[in-house]
Enzyme design. Structure first.
Site, PDB file in Angstrom:
ATOM      1  N   THR A  29       0.928  -1.296  -0.044  1.00 37.16           N
ATOM      2  CA  THR A  29      -0.055  -0.234  -0.075  1.00 37.16           C
ATOM      3  C   THR A  29       0.850   1.126  -0.107  1.00 37.16           C
ATOM      4  OG1 THR A  29      -0.147  -0.117   2.418  1.00 37.16           O
ATOM      5  CG2 THR A  29      -1.958  -1.073   1.088  1.00 37.16           C
ATOM      6  N   PHE A  36      -6.821  -5.189   0.110  1.00 32.66           N
ATOM      7  CA  PHE A  36      -8.194  -5.674  -0.294  1.00 32.66           C
ATOM      8  C   PHE A  36      -9.274  -5.247   0.668  1.00 32.66           C
ATOM      9  CE2 PHE A  36      -7.172  -8.001  -4.053  1.00 32.66           C
ATOM     10  CZ  PHE A  36      -5.737  -8.299  -3.987  1.00 32.66           C
ATOM     11  N   ARG A  37      -8.934  -5.395   2.026  1.00 32.71           N
ATOM     12  CA  ARG A  37      -9.774  -5.259   2.919  1.00 32.71           C
ATOM     13  C   ARG A  37     -10.017  -4.156   3.935  1.00 32.71           C
ATOM     14  NH1 ARG A  37      -8.350 -10.256   1.921  1.00 32.71           N
ATOM     15  NH2 ARG A  37      -9.985 -11.709   0.820  1.00 32.71           N
ATOM     16  N   HIS A 122      -0.342 -16.562  -4.914  1.00 31.08           N
ATOM     17  CA  HIS A 122      -1.789 -16.187  -5.569  1.00 31.08           C
ATOM     18  C   HIS A 122      -1.331 -15.636  -7.314  1.00 31.08           C
ATOM     19  CE1 HIS A 122      -3.726 -15.547  -1.608  1.00 31.08           C
ATOM     20  NE2 HIS A 122      -3.529 -16.859  -2.083  1.00 31.08           N
ATOM     21  N   CYS A 130      -3.219 -18.323 -21.140  1.00 31.35           N
ATOM     22  CA  CYS A 130      -4.355 -19.069 -21.753  1.00 31.35           C
ATOM     23  C   CYS A 130      -4.657 -20.037 -20.756  1.00 31.35           C
ATOM     24  CB  CYS A 130      -3.815 -19.629 -23.061  1.00 31.35           C
ATOM     25  SG  CYS A 130      -5.316 -20.524 -23.701  1.00 31.35           S
ATOM     26  N   CYS A 133      -4.099 -23.434 -23.271  1.00 29.11           N
ATOM     27  CA  CYS A 133      -2.681 -23.792 -23.578  1.00 29.11           C
ATOM     28  C   CYS A 133      -1.533 -23.282 -22.807  1.00 29.11           C
ATOM     29  CB  CYS A 133      -2.409 -23.797 -25.119  1.00 29.11           C
ATOM     30  SG  CYS A 133      -2.379 -22.174 -25.516  1.00 29.11           S
ATOM     31  N   SER A 196      -0.631  -8.556   6.183  1.00 28.14           N
ATOM     32  CA  SER A 196      -1.594  -9.379   5.685  1.00 28.14           C
ATOM     33  C   SER A 196      -2.844  -9.494   6.764  1.00 28.14           C
ATOM     34  CB  SER A 196      -1.136 -10.979   5.398  1.00 28.14           C
ATOM     35  OG  SER A 196      -2.316 -11.766   5.157  1.00 28.14           O
ATOM     36  N   ILE A 239       4.028  -0.472   8.313  1.00 29.32           N
ATOM     37  CA  ILE A 239       5.240  -1.458   7.874  1.00 29.32           C
ATOM     38  C   ILE A 239       6.602  -0.476   7.511  1.00 29.32           C
ATOM     39  CG2 ILE A 239       6.040  -3.146   6.077  1.00 29.32           C
ATOM     40  CD1 ILE A 239       2.915  -3.804   6.081  1.00 29.32           C
TER      41      ILE A 239
END
Ligand code: APR
Length: 267
Positions: A29, A36-37, A122, A130, A133, A196, A239
């Site tokens: 950030t 996300f939250r 993730h 793709c 493939c 996190s 942080i």
């Protein structure tokens, strides 16, 4: 309390020889990438498109690509911050084994960690793949094609669905990556979990596995997490302010002000 927790975290990090880093969106950030939250996070403005919806619905694929292409400029121009540099410092000291990240922005590698030392649970948003493939294109090319009107791009080789190479809710993580992350967690003597909310599985079980295998667990985060109760030390703060101090092998243990409070320890 914070000064005492900082001093304890510094002491644990200085005494550790095989550290595993574990990061979430909170470490990015301060590079301009929303998490996300938090109240201004991704889920405050975007609905979740599950992997099942992406496979089943053209409208779902268009919405997923809209979200990803909208987020790409901030990701693309983001540069690593002091939090990423702190993990590079641990690597420079020869005490960082593996860095397990939930982040898809590639900032740990751009900060200087060797790519083979970073496990991206993730996936990565820097490429699109793709689903049939596995042919890959860059995120820049994918964004260009979406902007040019190809709202749900297809693979030019086989016609399969192109999707950013990230793991969506409902999509399986790469087994080798998950296995390597748990193995590293069980072998380390300290797991440093940074930025996190520790609510998404199986990722959140990785710090838990380290602690249950006897490692120390230091959690650095702005808010409380479900693993705080099992952590050796919890450092509440920004942080960029606290992590460089925690990993700086030169920093002395500042005197804890009289009446300093024991850090939040488990029994
Ligand atoms: N300093 C300290 N903590 C911060 C900072 C900061 N500068 N910025 C954010 N945080 C904290 C937030 O308070 C929050 O607790 O970082 C945490 C980020 O949590 P989430 O937004 O839930 O991100 P993360 O834990 O990485 O989410 C895990 O969920 O949505 C999925 O796949 C996505 O990888 C993601 C996964």
């Amino acid at each position: 309390m914070r000064a005492r927790a900082l001093a304890d975290a510094r002491r644990l990090v200085r005494g550790a020889r095989r550290i595993v880093g574990f990061t979430g969106a909170g470490i990015s950030t301060e590079s301009g990438i929303p998490d996300f939250r938090s109240p201004d996070g991704v889920w405050a403005t975007n609905r979740t498109v599950t992997f099942q919806e992406f496979l089943a619905s053209e409208a779902g694929r268009i919405e997923y690509w809209r979200q990803k292409v909208a987020a790409w400029p901030a990701m693309r121009k983001a540069t690593p911050n002091a939090g990423h540099a702190a993990f590079v410092e641990l690597h420079r000291q020869g005490r960082l084994g593996t860095l397990v990240t939930q982040n898809i922005d590639g900032l740990h590698q751009r900060a200087g960690l060797p790519a083979d030392q970073v496990l991206e649970l993730h996936g990565t948003t820097r490429e699109a793949a793709c689903l049939r493939c596995d042919d890959r294109i860059s995120a820049d090319e994918a964004a260009r094609r979406v902007a040019a009107g190809e709202l749900s791009p297809r693979c030019r080789d086989c016609g399969g669905f192109l999707k950013p190479a990230t793991i969506s809710f409902g999509q399986s993580l790469t087994p080798e990556v998950v296995t390597a992350a748990f193995e590293a967690a069980r072998r380390c003597d300290l797991l440093l979990a940074v930025g996190s909310s520790l609510v998404v599985e199986p990722a959140a079980s990785i710090p838990r596995a380290a602690r249950l295998a006897g490692a120390g667990l230091v959690i650095v985060n702005r808010e409380a997490t479900p693993l705080d109760g099992m952590a050796t030390v919890v450092v509440r703060g920004e942080i960029g302010e606290v992590l460089p101090d925690i990993v700086d092998s030169r920093s002395s243990d500042r005197e804890v002000p009289e009446g300093g409070v024991e850090p939040e320890r488990t029994a």
